[in-house]
Design a protein around this motif. Structure first.
Motif, PDB file in Angstrom:
ATOM      1  N   CYS A 142     -11.350  -6.612   1.196  1.00 57.00           N
ATOM      2  CA  CYS A 142     -11.178  -7.523   2.328  1.00 57.00           C
ATOM      3  C   CYS A 142     -11.609  -6.847   3.627  1.00 57.00           C
ATOM      4  CB  CYS A 142      -9.719  -7.992   2.418  1.00 57.00           C
ATOM      5  SG  CYS A 142      -9.185  -8.904   0.950  1.00 57.00           S
ATOM      6  N   PHE A 143     -12.886  -6.950   3.926  1.00 55.20           N
ATOM      7  CA  PHE A 143     -13.431  -6.341   5.134  1.00 55.20           C
ATOM      8  C   PHE A 143     -12.937  -7.079   6.374  1.00 55.20           C
ATOM      9  CE2 PHE A 143     -16.448  -4.855   1.986  1.00 55.20           C
ATOM     10  CZ  PHE A 143     -16.820  -3.603   2.452  1.00 55.20           C
ATOM     11  N   GLU A 144     -12.756  -6.324   7.451  1.00 52.58           N
ATOM     12  CA  GLU A 144     -12.386  -6.938   8.722  1.00 52.58           C
ATOM     13  C   GLU A 144     -13.496  -7.874   9.185  1.00 52.58           C
ATOM     14  OE1 GLU A 144     -11.309  -4.150  11.711  1.00 52.58           O
ATOM     15  OE2 GLU A 144      -9.825  -3.132  10.456  1.00 52.58           O
ATOM     16  N   GLY A 145     -13.121  -9.068   9.605  1.00 54.71           N
ATOM     17  CA  GLY A 145     -14.097 -10.027  10.102  1.00 54.71           C
ATOM     18  C   GLY A 145     -14.751 -10.865   9.029  1.00 54.71           C
ATOM     19  N   ALA A 146     -14.562 -10.509   7.767  1.00 59.08           N
ATOM     20  CA  ALA A 146     -15.152 -11.298   6.680  1.00 59.08           C
ATOM     21  C   ALA A 146     -14.278 -12.512   6.410  1.00 59.08           C
ATOM     22  CB  ALA A 146     -15.287 -10.454   5.418  1.00 59.08           C
ATOM     23  N   GLN A 147     -14.897 -13.611   6.053  1.00 59.02           N
ATOM     24  CA  GLN A 147     -14.153 -14.823   5.749  1.00 59.02           C
ATOM     25  C   GLN A 147     -13.317 -14.621   4.490  1.00 59.02           C
ATOM     26  OE1 GLN A 147     -16.608 -18.299   5.592  1.00 59.02           O
ATOM     27  NE2 GLN A 147     -14.913 -19.709   5.223  1.00 59.02           N
ATOM     28  N   CYS A 169      -7.876  -6.430  -2.129  1.00 58.65           N
ATOM     29  CA  CYS A 169      -7.500  -5.063  -1.782  1.00 58.65           C
ATOM     30  C   CYS A 169      -8.146  -4.634  -0.477  1.00 58.65           C
ATOM     31  CB  CYS A 169      -7.857  -4.093  -2.904  1.00 58.65           C
ATOM     32  SG  CYS A 169      -9.611  -3.638  -2.961  1.00 58.65           S
ATOM     33  N   ASP A 170      -7.678  -3.508   0.020  1.00 56.86           N
ATOM     34  CA  ASP A 170      -8.294  -2.828   1.158  1.00 56.86           C
ATOM     35  C   ASP A 170      -8.702  -1.452   0.657  1.00 56.86           C
ATOM     36  OD1 ASP A 170      -8.944  -1.397   3.445  1.00 56.86           O
ATOM     37  OD2 ASP A 170      -7.291  -2.194   4.635  1.00 56.86           O
ATOM     38  N   ALA A 171      -9.997  -1.220   0.501  1.00 61.00           N
ATOM     39  CA  ALA A 171     -10.491   0.027  -0.090  1.00 61.00           C
ATOM     40  C   ALA A 171     -10.143   1.246   0.746  1.00 61.00           C
ATOM     41  CB  ALA A 171     -12.001  -0.048  -0.301  1.00 61.00           C
ATOM     42  N   ARG A 172      -9.687   1.058   1.982  1.00 61.30           N
ATOM     43  CA  ARG A 172      -9.316   2.182   2.847  1.00 61.30           C
ATOM     44  C   ARG A 172      -7.864   2.589   2.668  1.00 61.30           C
ATOM     45  NH1 ARG A 172     -10.548  -0.992   8.218  1.00 61.30           N
ATOM     46  NH2 ARG A 172      -9.124  -2.313   7.014  1.00 61.30           N
ATOM     47  N   ASP A 173      -7.066   1.718   2.022  1.00 61.08           N
ATOM     48  CA  ASP A 173      -5.621   1.907   1.954  1.00 61.08           C
ATOM     49  C   ASP A 173      -5.207   2.464   0.592  1.00 61.08           C
ATOM     50  OD1 ASP A 173      -2.858   1.220   3.211  1.00 61.08           O
ATOM     51  OD2 ASP A 173      -2.779   0.343   1.203  1.00 61.08           O
ATOM     52  N   ARG A 174      -4.558   3.622   0.591  1.00 55.36           N
ATOM     53  CA  ARG A 174      -4.196   4.304  -0.648  1.00 55.36           C
ATOM     54  C   ARG A 174      -3.323   3.440  -1.557  1.00 55.36           C
ATOM     55  NH1 ARG A 174      -3.836   9.415  -2.840  1.00 55.36           N
ATOM     56  NH2 ARG A 174      -1.982   9.847  -4.093  1.00 55.36           N
ATOM     57  N   GLU A 175      -2.281   2.819  -1.000  1.00 59.14           N
ATOM     58  CA  GLU A 175      -1.366   2.038  -1.827  1.00 59.14           C
ATOM     59  C   GLU A 175      -2.062   0.807  -2.398  1.00 59.14           C
ATOM     60  OE1 GLU A 175       1.649   2.890  -2.934  1.00 59.14           O
ATOM     61  OE2 GLU A 175       1.161   4.787  -1.952  1.00 59.14           O
ATOM     62  N   SER A 176      -2.913   0.192  -1.605  1.00 55.01           N
ATOM     63  CA  SER A 176      -3.659  -0.966  -2.091  1.00 55.01           C
ATOM     64  C   SER A 176      -4.551  -0.578  -3.264  1.00 55.01           C
ATOM     65  CB  SER A 176      -4.502  -1.553  -0.948  1.00 55.01           C
ATOM     66  OG  SER A 176      -5.230  -2.678  -1.373  1.00 55.01           O
ATOM     67  N   VAL A 177      -5.231   0.553  -3.149  1.00 54.64           N
ATOM     68  CA  VAL A 177      -6.107   1.023  -4.222  1.00 54.64           C
ATOM     69  C   VAL A 177      -5.289   1.404  -5.459  1.00 54.64           C
ATOM     70  CG1 VAL A 177      -7.794   2.775  -4.900  1.00 54.64           C
ATOM     71  CG2 VAL A 177      -7.887   1.766  -2.609  1.00 54.64           C
ATOM     72  N   ASN A 179      -2.538   0.099  -6.475  1.00 53.38           N
ATOM     73  CA  ASN A 179      -2.159  -1.137  -7.163  1.00 53.38           C
ATOM     74  C   ASN A 179      -3.297  -1.647  -8.043  1.00 53.38           C
ATOM     75  OD1 ASN A 179       0.377  -1.150  -5.956  1.00 53.38           O
ATOM     76  ND2 ASN A 179      -0.265  -2.470  -4.272  1.00 53.38           N
ATOM     77  N   VAL A 180      -4.524  -1.538  -7.548  1.00 47.65           N
ATOM     78  CA  VAL A 180      -5.676  -1.957  -8.336  1.00 47.65           C
ATOM     79  C   VAL A 180      -5.830  -1.064  -9.570  1.00 47.65           C
ATOM     80  CG1 VAL A 180      -8.191  -2.195  -8.360  1.00 47.65           C
ATOM     81  CG2 VAL A 180      -6.890  -2.952  -6.362  1.00 47.65           C
ATOM     82  N   LEU A 181      -5.682   0.240  -9.392  1.00 47.73           N
ATOM     83  CA  LEU A 181      -5.834   1.170 -10.512  1.00 47.73           C
ATOM     84  C   LEU A 181      -4.781   0.929 -11.593  1.00 47.73           C
ATOM     85  CD1 LEU A 181      -6.642   4.449  -8.563  1.00 47.73           C
ATOM     86  CD2 LEU A 181      -8.207   3.136 -10.000  1.00 47.73           C
ATOM     87  N   VAL A 182      -3.552   0.668 -11.176  1.00 52.10           N
ATOM     88  CA  VAL A 182      -2.492   0.362 -12.144  1.00 52.10           C
ATOM     89  C   VAL A 182      -2.866  -0.884 -12.941  1.00 52.10           C
ATOM     90  CG1 VAL A 182      -0.099  -0.405 -12.390  1.00 52.10           C
ATOM     91  CG2 VAL A 182      -0.642   1.511 -10.872  1.00 52.10           C
TER      92      VAL A 182
END
Length: 202
Positions: A142-147, A169-177, A179-182
């Protein structure tokens, strides 16, 4: 005779190590994702974009991008004491796809990172894992400014099979990533168990 507590330490748990691929189109955030979650300094093989590569590297929508992965990104994360993931980020451009088969060897599963501004760039990675039977999860960065679009709309646009999980997800955020890996590991293990033939009756 005196007895005391044993001075021997509890034996260390030998962790299970699993290989996960991080794939997707050019400029979608694969290097950022690996770097955000890796507990070691990630290995990166980035080079500056050159004038020679401009005719073949589509930077439409990611005009600010100045570097590209030419081999792979590598990182490591310990999810639990007994579970370690090795992350391999694939190069995004078509001209480096000859590396994918080697990187995919032994992979438990994969993340297909998607960008709603360039959703069509995800099709090739999705097709790659479907053809080879490698379980994958789609993570929309979810990039900033993207719809923003509802998950079901993105799922429909990508024509995903029902068993393929799709997450935001937010690829910059450790916890978000994390959650994806789990989700990737859990999904891959469930699919692997479903594919294991039942033992023959005795």
């Amino acid at each position: 005779m005196a007895f005391g507590r044993s001075s021997r330490k509890k034996p260390l748990v030998e962790p299970v190590t699993l290989k996960i691929l991080v794939a997707g189109g050019f400029g979608v955030g694969k290097t950022t994702l690996v770097g955000a979650v890796s507990e070691i300094r990630p290995l990166r093989t980035e080079e500056f974009l050159s004038e020679a590569g401009r005719p073949v590297d589509d930077v439409n929508g990611v005009e600010a991008k100045s570097t590209t992965t030419v081999a792979m990104d590598f990182g490591r994360i310990t999810l639990r004491e007994d579970l370690v993931l090795y992350l391999f980020g694939t190069p995004g451009q078509d001209r480096f796809w000859f590396l994918w088969d080697e990187l995919a060897q032994g992979a438990l599963g994969a993340i297909v990172l998607a960008d709603t501004r360039r959703l069509e760039d995800s099709f090739a990675a999705i097709d790659y894992f479907e053809r080879r039977g490698i379980p994958f999860t789609v993570a929309v960065n979810c990039f900033e400014g993207a719809q923003r679009f509802p998950a079901e709309s993105v799922r429909g646009a990508l024509d995903l099979d029902p068993e393929v999980e799709l997450l935001m997800c937010d690829a910059r955020d450790r916890e978000s990533v994390k959650n994806v890996l789990v989700a990737v590991v859990e999904n891959a293990l469930v699919l692997a168990a479903d594919r294991t033939p039942a033992p023959a009756a005795t």
